[in-house]
Design an enzyme around this catalytic site. Structure first.
Site, PDB file in Angstrom:
ATOM      1  N   GLY A  29       7.965   4.320   1.481  1.00  0.00           N
ATOM      2  CA  GLY A  29       8.584   5.463   1.516  1.00  0.00           C
ATOM      3  C   GLY A  29      10.361   5.429   2.330  1.00  0.00           C
ATOM      4  N   VAL A  79       5.790  -0.906   2.492  1.00  0.00           N
ATOM      5  CA  VAL A  79       4.232  -1.274   3.294  1.00  0.00           C
ATOM      6  C   VAL A  79       3.254  -1.908   2.887  1.00  0.00           C
ATOM      7  CG1 VAL A  79       2.740   0.535   4.637  1.00  0.00           C
ATOM      8  CG2 VAL A  79       4.484   1.642   4.333  1.00  0.00           C
ATOM      9  N   VAL A 117       0.824  -1.581   0.057  1.00  0.00           N
ATOM     10  CA  VAL A 117      -0.371  -0.033  -0.078  1.00  0.00           C
ATOM     11  C   VAL A 117       0.274   1.019  -0.038  1.00  0.00           C
ATOM     12  CG1 VAL A 117      -2.562  -0.850   0.894  1.00  0.00           C
ATOM     13  CG2 VAL A 117      -0.334   0.048   2.537  1.00  0.00           C
ATOM     14  N   GLY A 118       1.980   0.614   0.165  1.00  0.00           N
ATOM     15  CA  GLY A 118       2.776   2.054  -0.150  1.00  0.00           C
ATOM     16  C   GLY A 118       4.276   1.893   0.402  1.00  0.00           C
ATOM     17  N   LYS A 159       4.991  -2.067   7.853  1.00  0.00           N
ATOM     18  CA  LYS A 159       6.178  -1.259   7.210  1.00  0.00           C
ATOM     19  C   LYS A 159       7.864  -2.726   7.259  1.00  0.00           C
ATOM     20  CE  LYS A 159       6.516   2.996   7.989  1.00  0.00           C
ATOM     21  NZ  LYS A 159       5.963   4.184   7.151  1.00  0.00           N
ATOM     22  N   ASP A 186      10.020  14.785   9.118  1.00  0.00           N
ATOM     23  CA  ASP A 186      10.230  14.421   7.378  1.00  0.00           C
ATOM     24  C   ASP A 186       8.661  14.767   7.265  1.00  0.00           C
ATOM     25  OD1 ASP A 186      10.707  13.771   4.883  1.00  0.00           O
ATOM     26  OD2 ASP A 186      10.371  11.297   5.300  1.00  0.00           O
ATOM     27  N   PHE A 215      11.878   4.514   4.632  1.00  0.00           N
ATOM     28  CA  PHE A 215      11.889   3.251   5.599  1.00  0.00           C
ATOM     29  C   PHE A 215      11.985   2.225   4.992  1.00  0.00           C
ATOM     30  CE2 PHE A 215      11.183   7.043   8.179  1.00  0.00           C
ATOM     31  CZ  PHE A 215      12.396   7.164   8.426  1.00  0.00           C
ATOM     32  N   GLY A 216      10.522   1.797   3.715  1.00  0.00           N
ATOM     33  CA  GLY A 216      10.920   0.407   3.482  1.00  0.00           C
ATOM     34  C   GLY A 216       9.124   0.502   2.383  1.00  0.00           C
TER      35      GLY A 216
END
Ligand SMILES: *[C@@H]1O[C@H](CO)[C@@H](O)[C@H](O)[C@H]1NC(C)=O
Ligand SMILES: *[C@@H]1O[C@H](CO)[C@@H](O)[C@H](O)[C@H]1NC(C)=O
Length: 918
Positions: free
Chosen positions: A605, A610, A602-603, A624, A718, A607-608
């Site tokens: 970012g 999701v 679903v996404g 995540k 962020d 950090f990795g």
């Protein structure tokens, strides 16, 4: 160095001679200079050393030996204005000239750009494009007051600075126009034709020290397209110029003649297109034969009317060597002016031109509404720095201790004179500011009683604490309909607190007044916050009450904010010690089952990636998967996630647990059904203004909690629209907080690595690597601008050709008063301009270059809440006025939120907030 010595002694010699020569009404300020001197022209220069602000710097520019250009004064590039105030004679015309020679004074070679204003009027934007060229701005004005102020402000690049400031008084009325009460005349061109050198003619040849530029000066786009056959002519004969304010004799003694029948020129007119004042000056200075005749017309293509009159200098001036000056008091001219003087068919001689002068009408800005009141207030403190900021109190930017409304004629809405050593009584004039909403006079030595503020019906917040005020708390305070906070503690007040004040729905602090006692009111001891349930405007009051509850909670009962899930998290204490409340540990197989082996991404970012998942109990989760494997110490990881698990707030995406197996590190969060704010702003269906404000409020609360509710406070680092997520009910929550430790690029140096996203990154943090809460405030300001405009933070298309950044773009518009220019068109005008302004102004403050100029999150939150109240009021009016509108907005509300209105307001109320997913 040595070569300047003879020059210096020369000017010393001239000093005595020049004292008598100087015209009255001349002021020549050598900015940044250190002593008086008289220059080669006989002008007496004085240093601006009385100015309390700015810094003087020496510069050295090749071929520039004039002493006034060896120094300048520069000012900080902040949100203030820096003003010179000069004495003038009322109802007298003056020329004012400001010059700017950059000379790389700051050793940065960043060419400054900034604004100068005359009083409240924007005079010009100074754009330096060459370190060694002098920029000049000049205008002619009729003084209407005993002083005139020139202010520098608003530098998007470099620092504002000034080299000289000159004032020249006219004693006549050559420049009188019927418009002069509303307009200044800003110089665009003043040209001496046929000049014998490149040097301009000025004082002492021109007794008013106008600068007549030589037509042989080589400047880009200045006097080009000169017709073939153009010749210089000159005479030594005296010229009768009639009136001393006409061009000086030296200018009239030279001219150009079009031997082939035409004179043509093209020049760029700074400040045009617009209406201007344009005059040409002629004197017949050639010896014509008995049958010679010189007749010509001005030809302006596109302006046939101008081309009709025929000039016959000798006839018009009634003789040779006499001035004739035809012109237009109000003519509309383009930026690029091409003109031609062409001889008439019956003329034997080509046209002749001695000089011309073109000024642009510059509309004066009305000053702020409260000028006279604030003048009488500052007159009481003649020696205080803050009383000498100069210029208009609100325009183009307010004095440092004021805030003003955004009306065309701004009103003062906030006065902050805390800890300014004020003595004596509270100035009565303070009670005359009709728009005043906040008054801060705390921490002074004010004596006497509290005056009657009932004329300031907008007053919301009054700070009078820590003074020596005496007398009673006046009952007039009760009558202030908008009063929300009143602080009078630590004074010498006496008597009883009016019971109506105790019963009022306000924050009141009156402790530390030995003789002041509670009357017969209800309420707590020293700080009274009473819920309200009166009236029809229940919704509005509910908002206010929830703000008050929050306020109380924050100051006195921090625990209340933590959703009662446990003790207040103290990150400091749990860092070293054994975590008492460990985060929930999911097994990898649990996660794999829930996500069906990471099926639905679903996404992703920083950090990795999701993934969506559903736990056995039906709860939806977002997993995540951290892409950094360097986070190896299992114990450290567990410590970090334990910290995360202790941060609870309804406006932060809830952390449910973690999983660390087979070299994979995963964080598990509640699932946010409506995705990111970015998707809603830039894709899908547009959300309306009130909803945007509510999202801003939600996010601000989450961030405020990170900043003020956690110990030590957490800086997000962020913030951006992809980190603000929306739940089923379109309530916003902040995500990815506390993750900076997981962004590992060299585990131990994490805190010194600049993290963040282009477009949202605090420039100060980026440059100084100093991280504070104010870096988050910057990013939040960018988010506010996105909410207003619907544009991305960075875009190659949205902001015009020379701007990619929403901050620069929005700043330009907002500061020039053009808020309409940035409002998201998909809002269809369905928003209250006042609430829009409130947010726009706050957003600009948030993105100030310097962190300490930015507001704190609680301040930002308060303004968002004010804007919400305004918007709701306005919305009520809109509904009242038009069924059509109400139907439409109702529709979009329910479409966007899948929520009825009443439910929506219920959700607003903090007191019945539920923990999110437990
Ligand atoms: C000049 O003329 C124009 C056009 O007639 C008019 O709009 C304007 O108000 C006049 N005055 C000034 C100072 O611009
Ligand atoms: C107030 O006065 C004290 C003592 O005279 C001085 O030290 C202080 O700087 C002053 N503060 C302000 C804000 O002027």
């Amino acid at each position: 160095m040595k070569s300047t010595l003879p020059l210096l002694s020369l000017s010393l010699l001239l000093l005595t001679a020049a004292v008598t020569a100087q015209m009255p009404g001349f002021v020549s300020l050598d900015c940044g200079g250190t002593g008086n001197f008289t220059d080669e022209l006989g002008l007496k220069w004085t240093p601006d050393d009385q100015l309390k602000y700015g810094q003087s710097t020496h510069i050295s520019v090749a071929n520039e030996t004039r002493k006034q250009y060896q120094t300048l004064r520069s000012f900080p590039a902040d949100n203030r204005k820096y003003c010179y105030t000069l004495k003038v004679m009322s109802r007298t015309r003056y020329l004012i000239r400001a010059t700017f020679l950059y000379g790389n004074f700051d050793k940065s070679n960043v060419y400054p750009k900034f604004d100068i204003s005359l009083g409240a009027t924007h005079w010009a934007t100074i754009v330096i494009s060459d370190a060694n060229t002098i920029e000049v701005q000049e205008l002619i004005f009729l003084a209407l007051d005993p002083t005139v102020s020139v202010c520098l402000s608003n530098a998007p690049t470099g620092q504002p600075f000034i080299s000289t400031l000159e004032l020249r008084q006219f004693n006549g009325s050559v420049y009188m126009t019927q418009y002069e009460n509303q307009y200044y005349l800003s110089l665009s061109a003043r040209i001496n034709f046929g000049a014998d050198s490149e040097a301009p003619v000025r004082y002492p040849d021109d007794p008013f020290d106008r600068i007549w530029e030589s037509d042989s000066l080589k400047k880009a786009n200045y006097l080009v397209d000169v017709a073939a056959g153009t010749e210089k002519v000159s005479t030594q004969m005296p010229i009768d110029i009639g009136n001393s304010e006409r061009p000086p004799q030296k200018v009239m003694q030279t001219a150009v003649v079009g031997r082939s029948g035409s004179l043509t020129y093209r020049l760029n007119l700074d400040g045009f297109p617009g209406s201007g004042w344009a005059f040409t000056y002629f004197a017949e200075i050639e010896d014509l034969g008995p049958t010679d005749r010189r007749k010509f017309r001005l030809v302006l293509p596109d302006m046939p009317d101008v081309s009709k009159p025929v000039v016959n200098i000798e006839e018009n001036a009634h003789g040779k060597y006499r001035l004739y000056e035809p012109g237009y008091v109000n003519i509309s001219l383009p930026f690029v002016l091409s003109f031609r003087f062409g001889k008439t068919s019956d003329s034997s001689m080509g046209p002749l031109l001695n000089a011309m002068e073109i000024n642009k009408y510059l509309k004066k800005t009305d000053g702020s509404a409260d000028v006279s009141i604030v003048s009488s207030v500052i007159a009481l403190y003649p020696s205080a720095d803050w009383a000498q900021e100069g210029g208009d109190p609100c325009l183009p930017v307010p004095w440092s201790w004021l805030q003003c409304s955004s009306d065309p004629q701004p009103k003062i809405i906030k006065i902050k004179l805390s800890a300014k050593n004020l003595t004596g009584g509270i100035p009565l004039d303070l009670t005359r500011f009709t728009g005043l909403a906040e008054l801060w006079l705390d921490g002074n030595s004010l004596t006497g009683s509290i005056p009657d503020f009932s004329g300031c019906t907008d007053l919301k917040i009054i700070h009078l604490e820590n003074n020596q005020l005496t007398g009673e708390l006046p009952s007039s305070l009760v009558k202030l309909p908008n009063l929300r906070e009143l602080y009078v503690q630590n004074n010498k007040l006496s008597g009883k607190v009016p019971s109506d004040l105790l019963n009022k729905n306000i924050v009141l602090n009156y402790t530390g007044n030995i003789d002041l006692h509670k009357g017969a009111g209800r309420g707590g001891h020293d700080k009274i916050i009473i819920g309200s349930s009166i009236g029809a405007a229940v919704l509005l009051i509910a908002t206010i009450a929830s703000c008050l509850l929050m306020y109380k909670g924050k100051k006195y009962n921090k625990q209340d904010q933590f959703e009662r899930t446990g003790p207040a998290p103290s990150l400091g204490s749990s860092l070293g010690g054994v975590a008492k409340e460990a985060a929930h540990c999911f097994t990898l197989s649990e996660i794999e089952d829930a996500t069906k082996k990471f099926q639905r991404k679903v996404g992703s970012g920083g950090f990795g990636a999701v993934y969506h998942g559903t736990l056995k109990d039906g709860r939806e989760i977002a997993v995540k998967v951290l892409n950094s494997n360097s986070y190896q110490g299992k114990r450290e990881f567990t410590n970090e996630v334990t910290l995360l698990s202790r941060i609870h707030h309804r406006n932060l995406v809830q952390f449910l647990g973690y999983c660390q197996e087979e070299g994979k590190s995963m964080l598990v969060y509640e699932f946010m059904h409506n995705g990111t704010l970015k998707e809603h702003l830039h894709g899908r269906q547009s959300i309306n203004w009130i909803k945007r404000l509510e999202i801003a409020e939600d996010a601000a609360k989450g961030i405020e909690y990170l900043h003020t509710g956690c110990t030590p406070s957490i800086i997000h680092r962020d913030l951006k629209t992809t980190n603000i997520l929306l739940d089923k009910n379109m309530r916003a929550k902040v995500s990815d907080f506390g993750l900076s430790k997981f962004a590992v690029e060299g585990a131990s140096h994490v805190s010194s690595i600049v993290r963040g996203t282009v477009g949202y990154l605090d420039p100060e943090y980026y440059i100084c690597q100093q991280l504070t809460e104010k870096s988050d405030v910057y990013s939040f300001g960018v988010i506010l601008l996105e909410l207003i405009s619907g544009h991305d933070a960075i875009s190659n298309e949205s902001f015009g050709s020379d701007c990619r950044n929403i901050v620069q773009w929005a700043k330009l518009h907002i500061e020039s008063g053009d808020i309409a220019g940035i409002i998201d068109t998909s809002l269809d005008g369905e928003c209250d301009l006042q609430s829009m302004w409130k947010i726009a102004e706050k957003a600009l403050l948030c993105v100030q270059p310097h962190g300490n100029a930015r507001p704190s999150m609680p301040e930002v939150l308060k303004d968002i809440q004010d804007a919400i109240s305004m918007e709701k009021e306005a919305d009520k009016l809109r509904r009242g006025n038009s069924d059509e509108i109400s139907r439409n907005s109702g529709q979009s509300l329910s479409l966007n939120m899948e929520l009825g209105e009443s439910q929506h307001y219920v959700a607003m109320d903090e007191s019945i907030a539920q923990p999110t997913a437990r």
